[in-house]
Design a protein around this motif. Structure first.
Motif, PDB file in Angstrom:
ATOM      1  N   SER A  40       0.822  -1.201   0.000  1.00 43.80           N
ATOM      2  CA  SER A  40       0.000   0.000   0.000  1.00 43.80           C
ATOM      3  C   SER A  40       0.861   1.258   0.000  1.00 43.80           C
ATOM      4  N   SER A  45      -1.629   3.091  -7.837  1.00 46.06           N
ATOM      5  CA  SER A  45      -2.735   3.894  -8.372  1.00 46.06           C
ATOM      6  C   SER A  45      -2.186   5.116  -9.079  1.00 46.06           C
ATOM      7  N   THR A  46      -1.233   5.742  -8.450  1.00 50.47           N
ATOM      8  CA  THR A  46      -0.648   6.934  -9.045  1.00 50.47           C
ATOM      9  C   THR A  46      -0.160   6.616 -10.456  1.00 50.47           C
ATOM     10  N   HIS A 205      -4.038  -6.259  -5.084  1.00 48.86           N
ATOM     11  CA  HIS A 205      -3.346  -6.642  -3.855  1.00 48.86           C
ATOM     12  C   HIS A 205      -3.336  -8.151  -3.692  1.00 48.86           C
TER      13      HIS A 205
HETATM   14  N1  LIG Z   1      -3.837  13.313  -4.416  1.00 55.10           N
HETATM   15  C1  LIG Z   1      -2.715  13.107  -3.721  1.00 55.10           C
HETATM   16  N2  LIG Z   1      -2.065  14.133  -3.147  1.00 55.10           N
HETATM   17  C2  LIG Z   1      -0.932  13.937  -2.443  1.00 55.10           C
HETATM   18  N3  LIG Z   1      -0.369  12.738  -2.245  1.00 55.10           N
HETATM   19  C3  LIG Z   1      -0.956  11.658  -2.798  1.00 55.10           C
HETATM   20  C4  LIG Z   1      -2.165  11.787  -3.545  1.00 55.10           C
HETATM   21  N4  LIG Z   1      -2.540  10.561  -3.966  1.00 55.10           N
HETATM   22  C5  LIG Z   1      -1.600   9.705  -3.480  1.00 55.10           C
HETATM   23  N5  LIG Z   1      -0.649  10.366  -2.774  1.00 55.10           N
HETATM   24  C6  LIG Z   1       0.515   9.771  -2.142  1.00 55.10           C
HETATM   25  O1  LIG Z   1       1.280   9.115  -3.119  1.00 55.10           O
HETATM   26  C7  LIG Z   1       1.746   7.872  -2.641  1.00 55.10           C
HETATM   27  C8  LIG Z   1       1.308   6.758  -3.557  1.00 55.10           C
HETATM   28  O2  LIG Z   1      -0.103   6.637  -3.443  1.00 55.10           O
HETATM   29  P1  LIG Z   1      -0.966   5.621  -4.308  1.00 55.10           P
HETATM   30  O3  LIG Z   1      -2.387   5.939  -4.079  1.00 55.10           O
HETATM   31  O4  LIG Z   1      -0.479   5.635  -5.706  1.00 55.10           O
HETATM   32  O5  LIG Z   1      -0.599   4.241  -3.599  1.00 55.10           O
HETATM   33  P2  LIG Z   1      -1.141   2.797  -3.942  1.00 55.10           P
HETATM   34  O6  LIG Z   1       0.051   1.992  -4.288  1.00 55.10           O
HETATM   35  O7  LIG Z   1      -2.217   2.849  -4.928  1.00 55.10           O
HETATM   36  O8  LIG Z   1      -1.671   2.329  -2.526  1.00 55.10           O
HETATM   37  P3  LIG Z   1      -2.976   1.441  -2.203  1.00 55.10           P
HETATM   38  O9  LIG Z   1      -2.581   0.038  -2.411  1.00 55.10           O
HETATM   39  O10 LIG Z   1      -3.229   1.723  -0.756  1.00 55.10           O
HETATM   40  O11 LIG Z   1      -4.074   1.896  -3.083  1.00 55.10           O
HETATM   41  C9  LIG Z   1       1.242   7.735  -1.239  1.00 55.10           C
HETATM   42  O12 LIG Z   1       2.280   8.093  -0.375  1.00 55.10           O
HETATM   43  C10 LIG Z   1       0.122   8.719  -1.153  1.00 55.10           C
HETATM   44  O13 LIG Z   1       0.053   9.252   0.150  1.00 55.10           O
END
Ligand SMILES: Nc1ncnc2c1ncn2[C@@H]1O[C@H](COP(=O)(O)OP(=O)(O)OP(=O)(O)O)[C@@H](O)[C@H]1O
Ligand SMILES: [Mg+2]
Lengths: 252, 292, 282
Positions: A40, A45-46, A205
């Motif tokens: 996580s 997602s980013t 996941h």
């Molecule tokens: N809109 C936003 N503004 C600022 N920081 C963000 C934003 N979206 C995500 N982040 C940060 O970017 C990082 C990557 O987030 P992301 O959502 O891509 O993780 P993820 O791998 O999809 O996690 P998960 O499995 O929980 O969905 C994290 O540290 C998150 O806090």
């Protein structure tokens, strides 16, 4: 070896001053399923939100590097994000049907893109619902509110809604994490069918899910791409220690 | 497509800018109409002058609105003296002890009360309250007391609902901690809950005061409207004329300097209400600041 | 504490006092409403509603005042709804944080705090005199719009912000533009809340007197155009009562006005109930 549809080159992304993606370089082949796994917050997602430029909606989000779709950099000046999203659809973690009828949900995309012809719309709605394996369940209640459907049905409706726009790529961001096992199995089956016609990128996941549905797998950790390769190889013979730890659940 | 989107955004922006434009225009027009007299008479003399005699038969007219400023505050504060204890009690009742049926009755009553047009309250004051005061307390009946009571009825729902919110936003743990120490419910309300909700309540009270000072019709119909200070000054059975009434009563026939003086009254009213609103907002903000 | 009264007793006494306070408030309200209704109902006949007043309103009916109020509300509604909702859409969906947005929101707050008589004065100087609209339906309706605009903006903005962001994302991901997303998904989803707010806004405007005294005029003739003066019902009531023309007619007018306000508020509640579950048709 099929053609490369999407390719990211040295992609960096910052939210304000925090770097969320570091030098991501990877290529996703056409009409294959690419899974993205990782703990996580590692940027999965980013990353997939970069592919259809959903991050444009986040203020203070800055991107450098290149992301090629069919050979053009989608962050180039001449690319219109709205046009791009017609070709690259997305299905979200939480089912998010519009508070309208089932029919209007599926017809939303074509209508937005200017289609008015009722017969044509009817045809697209039926095709899309059939392709998302929902037609049998909702074919005769198209006027019902989409909100009344079950979570799994809603998610398949969201897939139908995406298919109705006739994209080339579909991005799935943890599409099953809010669903029960039976609905999950249905969606996995669906993805296996869809990959004959679409390029698919899926964040998950669930290791078994990645293993079951994907051809390629990318492992992300702390905003970096640790390892990318054939799914079989990633799961059976990972090169990196951290990949192995994560896959075997010894991560910590 | 792109230009379409731009045009729409521009139109939306213009709609959004309307409110601020109106406020600017209000200030400009008040000043344009009111400044001539303010300059001629002098701001100090206008605000502190004791004599309002805009249409002098012989000699110079005089424009002093001090008695009206006093009157505005007088009736507003009078209304608070009645409405604050009652409103607070109702808010505590709502938030702490009301069974759900009583709560729903009171809530609906409050909504109804907010909806009653002020001119109707003024009318009721005129036919019921004024004769009642005349018969039982003496005097003319049209009085500070009558104005305060009618304004209190109007202020009540506002005080109740904001205080209710303030009381509800007090963290549960405070209350539970106190009750766990063996304090009675009432002791807890008085020593723990009300003090924690204080700044929210203060904001509600100041806001109610601003609204009362700005209120026109209901007061107009029951205060008697004589533009002089009550004699003696504490006589709440004397009639007075608040600033809002002054404007309504004379605007229909005023011309020249006289009309200008009414706009100047509007300027003073505007400033007083604005200052109170700002103070009330500050009080609410500081509450947000201290809550973790 | 060295009180003579035990804590338990004072607790009980305090609770009695709270019950009494709540009862006083409710009884006051009931008394006012009851008094008006009892006095006014006998006056309410069909001819009272459908005739023009005679002898300055001492006899006859109140039809022109009802029509006048209706016309004013129409102008207010037609001007306040597009501007108010447009402003709310801008603030909720388009505005970026910054000085301009802060000024705009501040303007809305300010306008909400301005006393109605000041808006009336301004309406007189700006609409009636400067723009030359005279004492008319147009001037009065616009002045009322100034008064309820902040309310409509605020309620609409809240309703828009309550729309889940997932719906916006879904729409964008299907290749919709910003405006398509706002107009086809966000706005329809927020419409029940906005409608309730607008109706309540009209409920506020309908009983307002100070704003229209010097903008709408006080003519008791039937209006024939936007530029004709009218006497709204609350103003008619004020004149009947304060000039001692007829208490009887004033009671009747009060009941009519109360019923209007009540119907409007009930309509708002009904809409809220009906759309408790969101479903929008395209
Ligand atoms: N809109 C936003 N503004 C600022 N920081 C963000 C934003 N979206 C995500 N982040 C940060 O970017 C990082 C990557 O987030 P992301 O959502 O891509 O993780 P993820 O791998 O999809 O996690 P998960 O499995 O929980 O969905 C994290 O540290 C998150 O806090
Ligand atoms: Mg994620």
């Amino acid at each position: 070896m099929s053609e490369i549809e999407i390719e990211s080159r040295n992609l960096d992304l910052w939210y304000g001053s925090a770097q969320a993606l570091k030098e991501i370089t990877m290529a996703m082949p056409e009409k294959k399923v690419t899974a993205i796994i990782g703990p996580s917050g590692c940027g999965k997602s980013t990353f997939i939100r970069c592919i259809n430029r959903m991050n444009d909606l986040v203020k203070d989000c800055r991107i450098t590097g290149e992301l090629l779709f069919e050979g053009t950099n989608i962050y180039g000046n001449s690319v219109d994000a709205v046009e791009l999203r017609k070709k690259i659809g997305m299905v979200f973690q939480k089912p998010n049907p519009f508070p309208m009828s089932i029919y209007d949900n599926v017809a939303y995309g074509p209508r937005v893109h200017g289609l008015r012809n009722r017969e044509e719309l009817d045809r697209i709605v039926e095709e899309s619902l059939k392709a998302s394996a929902l037609w049998n369940e909702v074919g005769d209640i198209l006027d019902r509110s989409a909100i009344d459907l079950s979570g799994g049905q809603q998610q398949r409706l969201c897939i139908a809604r995406t298919l109705a726009v006739k994209p080339k790529v579909i991005l799935f961001d943890e599409p099953c994490s809010a669903l029960d096992p039976i609905s999950t199995a249905k969606i996995e089956d669906l993805i296996n069918t869809l990959k004959h016609d679409y390029t698919i990128v899926i964040v998950t996941h669930n290791m078994q899910q990645a293993a079951r549905v994907s051809d390629h797998t990318a492992f992300f950790l702390l905003g970096e791409l640790v390892e990318f390769g054939k799914t079989k190889q990633i799961f059976e013979l990972p090169e990196k220690k951290s990949t192995e730890d994560y896959i075997t659940g010894r991560f910590g | 497509m792109k230009t379409n989107e731009r045009i729409i955004e521009l139109l939306l922006f213009l709609s959004a800018a309307t409110a601020v434009t109106i406020v600017a225009l209000i200030i400009i027009f008040l000043l344009k109409e009111g400044l001539p007299v303010l300059v001629k008479v002098g701001i100090i003399d206008f605000c502190l002058g004791m004599k309002w005699n805009p249409i002098a038969i012989a000699g110079e007219p005089s424009y002093g609105i001090f008695p009206m400023i006093v009157a505005s505050f007088y009736v507003a504060i009078g209304s608070l003296i009645i409405a604050v204890p009652l409103g607070l009690a109702c808010a505590v009742f709502l938030a702490e002890i009301a069974p759900s049926w009583a709560r729903s009755i009171l809530k609906h009553a409050i909504e109804l009360l907010v909806g009653i047009p002020s001119v109707i309250l003024g009318f009721v004051g005129l036919v019921l309250l004024v004769p009642f005061i005349r018969d039982h307390f003496g005097g003319w009946g049209f009085s500070i007391l009558a104005g305060s009571i009618i304004l209190a009825i109007m202020a009540l729902p506002r005080i109740i609902s904001i205080s209710d919110d303030a009381i509800r936003s007090v963290p549960r743990e405070y209350k539970e901690a106190s009750l766990a120490l063996g304090a009675t419910h009432w002791h807890t309300i008085r020593k723990v809950i009300l003090p924690s909700a204080r700044s929210g309540i203060v904001a509600a009270v100041i806001l109610a005061m601003a609204t009362s000072i700005g209120e026109t019709m209901a007061v107009l119909m029951v205060v008697g409207n004589t533009p002089i200070l009550p004699t003696p000054i504490y006589d709440i059975l004397d009639p007075v004329r608040p600033m809002t009434s002054n404007i309504v009563l004379e605007m229909s026939y005023a011309t020249g300097d006289h009309a200008s003086a009414l706009f100047a009254t509007g300027i003073v009213l505007f400033i007083v209400v604005a200052v109170l609103n700002v103070i009330s907002h500050r009080a609410l903000k500081s509450k947000m600041g201290t809550r973790r | 504490m060295t009180s003579l009264i035990s804590p338990a007793t004072s607790d009980r006494a305090a609770k009695v006092m709270l019950w009494v306070s709540a009862s006083i408030s409710i009884l006051t309200l009931l008394f006012i409403l009851g008094y008006i209704v009892v006095q006014g109902l006998p006056v309410l006949t069909l001819s009272f509603l459908l005739e023009s007043p005679r002898l300055s309103g001492a006899e006859g009916g109140i039809l022109p005042a009802i029509v006048g109020t209706f016309c004013l509300m129409l102008v207010t509604l037609l001007s306040a709804v597009p501007i108010g909702i447009g402003a709310a859409i801008y603030l909720a969906e388009y505005a970026h944080e910054g000085a301009v947005t802060r000024i705009i929101s501040f303007g809305v707050e300010c306008l909400a705090g301005i006393p109605s008589i000041v808006i009336g004065l301004f309406g007189y100087a700006f609409l009636a005199i400067y723009l030359g609209f005279g004492f008319s339906i147009l001037s009065g309706g616009l002045a009322l719009m100034f008064m309820i605009l902040p309310w409509i903006v605020r309620v609409s903005e809240e309703s828009l912000k309550a729309v889940p962001s997932g719906l916006r994302e879904a729409s964008f991901a299907l290749g919709a533009t910003k405006w398509q997303t706002v107009s086809r998904v966000v706005l329809p989803t927020a419409i029940p809340g906005i409608t309730t707010g607008v109706i309540l806004g009209i409920g506020k405007a309908i009983g307002e007197t100070a704003v229209i005294m010097f903008t709408a005029g006080s003519s008791l003739l039937m209006p024939t155009s936007l530029f004709d003066p009218v006497r709204a019902l609350p103003y008619h009531l004020y004149i009947l009562a304060s000039e001692g023309i007829s208490d009887k007619m004033a009671y009747g007018s009060s009941v009519v006005l109360l019923v209007m306000v009540l119907v409007i508020n009930l309509a708002a509640v009904a809409i809220q109930r009906h759309y408790g579950r969101h479903h929008v048709r395209n």
